[in-house]
Write an enzyme that holds these catalytic residues in place. Sequence first.
Site, short mmCIF file in Angstrom:
data_model
loop_
_atom_site.label_atom_id
_atom_site.label_comp_id
_atom_site.label_asym_id
_atom_site.label_seq_id
_atom_site.Cartn_x
_atom_site.Cartn_y
_atom_site.Cartn_z
N CYS A 73 32.07 37.23 47.81
CA CYS A 73 32.25 36.50 48.64
C CYS A 73 33.09 36.88 49.92
CB CYS A 73 32.52 35.27 48.13
SG CYS A 73 32.62 33.98 49.52
N CYS A 184 28.69 38.03 55.39
CA CYS A 184 28.60 36.83 54.37
C CYS A 184 27.33 37.31 53.36
CB CYS A 184 28.19 35.71 55.09
SG CYS A 184 27.79 34.36 53.74
#
Length: 244
Positions: A73, A184
């Site tokens: 992440c 992302c």
Amino acid sequence: MSSRPVGFFDSGLGGLCILEAFKKECPLESTVYIADSANCPYGNKSAEDIVNLSDANVKRLLDKDCKMIVVACNTASAAALEYLRAKYPAIPFVGIEPAIKPAAIESKTGVVGVLATAGTFNGRLYNETKAKFAKNVTIIATVADEFVDLVERGVTSGLEAERIVREKIEPLLDARCDKIVLGCTHFPHLKPLIEKVAGNKAEIIEPSQAVALRAKYILKNANLMNDANLEPRHIFISTKKDCD
Ligand code: DGL
């Protein structure tokens, strides 16, 4: 040499693209993946909240005896990687950040689009990399939280997804971006649609493969690769109540 699993976590399903790339590179390794979907999104939370959520994920992975942890992440890497490395010095951590260096080097128009969360754009990691490697290009930073929501709902094709992808990608093409960085881990799940909208105007860059190779390199270097002749086990944990 260790048959213990490699741990992965993300705010939700995004990091599965990193997990899949890793499984291809290291087919003998067992894995544990935590999707913290109960707390998704991380992107607009405070750095302190993201550190606490990341720490809770790491504790769960360590309870499962993980030998290395991939922070799959960008937002959690930006807020918590340094903290985690300092708190758990015996565990190797692999983080992720938007791939603006290759994009800046290869851009012909000198304009690069970056899609990420506010948390990633505000983090030190992104701003240091940008100052070091992208000072000669114009970066157009776009927050695309709507993509996270689409992916968590499993909507990666169809009219709704295409409309939202167009809203984010078309302004980047109008600004002459010839590289678009997916900063992302949720966004590669929309890559076919993003590529359809970008056509031949921009190349889409995402680092799943690079992160998987980095993780393999670290395992090898630390002499932690699995050499036991056992079928690897893959465990998926979601923090969402209805998935327990
Ligand atoms: N998948 C996460 C990332 O790479 C963020 C999504 C979220 O906002 O939770 O940044």
